[in-house]
Design an enzyme around this catalytic site. Structure first.
Site, PDB file in Angstrom:
ATOM      1  N   ASN A 275       0.718  -1.317  -0.066  1.00 31.55           N
ATOM      2  CA  ASN A 275       0.012   0.165  -0.139  1.00 31.55           C
ATOM      3  C   ASN A 275       0.907   1.121   0.036  1.00 31.55           C
ATOM      4  OD1 ASN A 275       0.370  -1.278   2.774  1.00 31.55           O
ATOM      5  ND2 ASN A 275      -0.504   0.422   3.575  1.00 31.55           N
TER       6      ASN A 275
ATOM      7  N   CYS B  86      -3.418   5.181   7.841  1.00 36.11           N
ATOM      8  CA  CYS B  86      -3.813   4.445   9.104  1.00 36.11           C
ATOM      9  C   CYS B  86      -2.629   4.930  10.390  1.00 36.11           C
ATOM     10  CB  CYS B  86      -3.869   2.993   9.192  1.00 36.11           C
ATOM     11  SG  CYS B  86      -4.848   2.415   7.660  1.00 36.11           S
TER      12      CYS B  86
HETATM   13  N1  PLP Z   1      -4.416  -4.096   3.927  1.00 35.19           N
HETATM   14  C1  PLP Z   1      -3.695  -3.156   3.139  1.00 35.19           C
HETATM   15  C2  PLP Z   1      -2.780  -3.566   2.188  1.00 35.19           C
HETATM   16  C3  PLP Z   1      -4.241  -1.879   3.292  1.00 35.19           C
HETATM   17  O1  PLP Z   1      -3.776  -0.808   2.457  1.00 35.19           O
HETATM   18  C4  PLP Z   1      -5.528  -1.560   4.107  1.00 35.19           C
HETATM   19  C5  PLP Z   1      -5.810  -0.356   4.447  1.00 35.19           C
HETATM   20  O2  PLP Z   1      -5.148   0.675   3.931  1.00 35.19           O
HETATM   21  C6  PLP Z   1      -5.849  -2.695   4.883  1.00 35.19           C
HETATM   22  C7  PLP Z   1      -5.254  -3.948   4.767  1.00 35.19           C
HETATM   23  C8  PLP Z   1      -6.813  -2.408   5.901  1.00 35.19           C
HETATM   24  O3  PLP Z   1      -8.061  -2.213   5.315  1.00 35.19           O
HETATM   25  P1  PLP Z   1      -9.346  -1.640   6.068  1.00 35.19           P
HETATM   26  O4  PLP Z   1      -8.817  -0.299   6.658  1.00 35.19           O
HETATM   27  O5  PLP Z   1     -10.273  -1.228   4.792  1.00 35.19           O
HETATM   28  O6  PLP Z   1      -9.873  -2.501   6.792  1.00 35.19           O
END
Ligand code: PLP
Length: 402
Positions: free
Chosen positions: A173, A347
């Site tokens: 990400n 996050c």
């Molecule tokens: N995994 C990856 C690679 C992500 O980029 C994200 C969110 O940024 C998540 C998991 C978690 O997703 P969510 O916040 O929609 O639960």
């Protein structure tokens, strides 16, 4: 009464420009995306007509259940799996927690190793550390090379009969690096045949091709808001018979595996968003790749550094740095111009360093200067031109000296 002001001025007239209106340019699509109008239309019908509880026995309940099961079939077909292997959750974080926390309950003295990647999302990393404490598990962290790609020889060394779960992502990400999921999966199956394989495919869906048959995971997670669907809805693909326990208990929904009244509008929206995401995938990839190259060229001309490995990345993601300028200063300066980028994962944006860049061996001024630009299929040429012009102006204003 709550008044919602429109903040999005994607289409503005020349007169408005002269009056000082600015184009708003959203380049943080790895954090979340705008809901597609067609998705909203599909959800609206559920909210205002077929709003019944899908578990009610009357006709209104049956209609809602029908929409939910149709959506499950659509999603299963798009992924090439069985409908009964799709479970609806509130998003990827819940799906990841569900898999990791329930698989951990199967741990024994002889089967207690978790392999997790160094550049995983915090949903995997934090959960791994939590369950390791609760169930007395050993964590093995899989390192990456300088491009952020998992080291297969290191994985091979860590795989043995004690491995309970391997949790890895398909695309990162923060920098957009693609992982060799098929090779990873083959290695896991041959060296640790009893291990479960969880693939976090959150960033891949709608931006790169996914081949579940070749990836051959036990579990795979998706989140709708990353592909122009609504927030608060996601799914867990769990190969038949693999998910051992529910995470959320209660009313017995989702065949007893995930309690709580299902979010039918969200589910319908996710299915619609998924259909739209794969519809013109190749054309969209081409467009986003073109923007990625334009951005890279400009960044290099301006004296910046491109961190994303462009020959092995998501087409929509480019992480760059202007050493000497702090990433969050650049983010704020761009934000004042209504251009929205990210320093690293939304996050964890309050933390100063990125564990992803650190794992890639990127330190000091380059790491501190990193910003992530993430486009989507909705990004326009006009937005990219405005961004590139403004970037140059803002860097001058901040005193960037190459
Ligand atoms: N995994 C990856 C690679 C992500 O980029 C994200 C969110 O940024 C998540 C998991 C978690 O997703 P969510 O916040 O929609 O639960």
């Amino acid at each position: 009464m709550l008044t919602i002001l429109p903040h999005h001025f994607a289409i503005i007239t020349t007169d408005q420009q002269q009056e000082g209106f600015k184009l708003e340019v959203y380049l943080d699509n790895n954090a979340t995306t705008r809901v597609d109008d067609e998705v909203l239309d599909a959800m609206r019908l559920i909210y205002i007509y077929d709003y019944g509880n899908p578990n009610s026995l009357h006709r209104k309940g049956n209609d809602a259940a029908q929409h939910m099961e149709d959506s499950r079939r659509i999603l299963a077909k798009l992924l090439g799996v069985k409908s009964k292997e799709i479970f609806f959750t509130s998003g990827a974080t819940e799906s990841i927690n569900w898999v990791m926390r329930s698989v951990a309950r199967l741990a024994s003295e002889k089967r207690n190793k978790l392999i997790i990647g160094a550049v995983e999302h915090k949903a995997v990393l934090k959960t791994a550390h939590d369950i390791a404490k609760i169930h007395n598990l050993d964590i093995a962290i899989l390192p990456v090379d300088e491009k952020g790609v998992y080291l297969l020889d290191e994985l091979e060394k860590k795989l043995d009969e004690t491995v309970l779960l391997v949790a890895l992502m398909s695309a990162n990400n923060e920098v957009g690096t693609l992982q060799p999921v098929e090779e990873i999966s083959k290695l896991v199956r041959s060296k640790a045949p009893r291990a479960f394989l969880l693939v976090d495919a959150v960033q891949s869906f709608g931006k790169s091709k996914m081949d579940l048959e070749a990836w051959n995971p036990d579990f795979l997670v998706l989140s709708a808001h990353k592909f122009h669907g609504p927030k608060g809805i996601g799914l867990l693909y769990a190969r038949e018979g693999r998910i051992p326990f529910p995470l959320i208990t209660g009313g017995g929904q989702e065949r007893g595996f995930r309690a709580g009244t299902q979010n039918v509008p969200g589910i319908v929206g996710m299915a619609k968003a998924a259909e739209l995401a794969v519809k013109d995938l190749e054309k969209n990839i081409e467009k986003m790749r073109k923007f990625q190259k334009l951005i890279a060229k400009k960044v290099e001309t301006l004296g910046g550094v491109v961190i994303t490995p462009l020959n092995n990345s998501l087409p929509n993601t480019i992480t760059v740095s202007f050493p000497g300028i702090l990433g969050h200063h650049l983010l704020n300066a761009l934000s004042l111009e209504k251009i929205y980028v990210s320093t690293h994962s939304a996050c964890s944006s309050s933390e100063s360093t990125s564990h992803v860049l650190e794992a890639m061996g990127i330190k000091g001024k380059i790491a501190l200067g990193a910003i992530r630009i993430s486009t989507s299929r909705m990004t326009t040429e006009e937005e990219i031109s405005f961004f590139l012009e403004t970037l140059e102006k803002v860097l001058k204003f901040l005193g960037f000296d190459r």
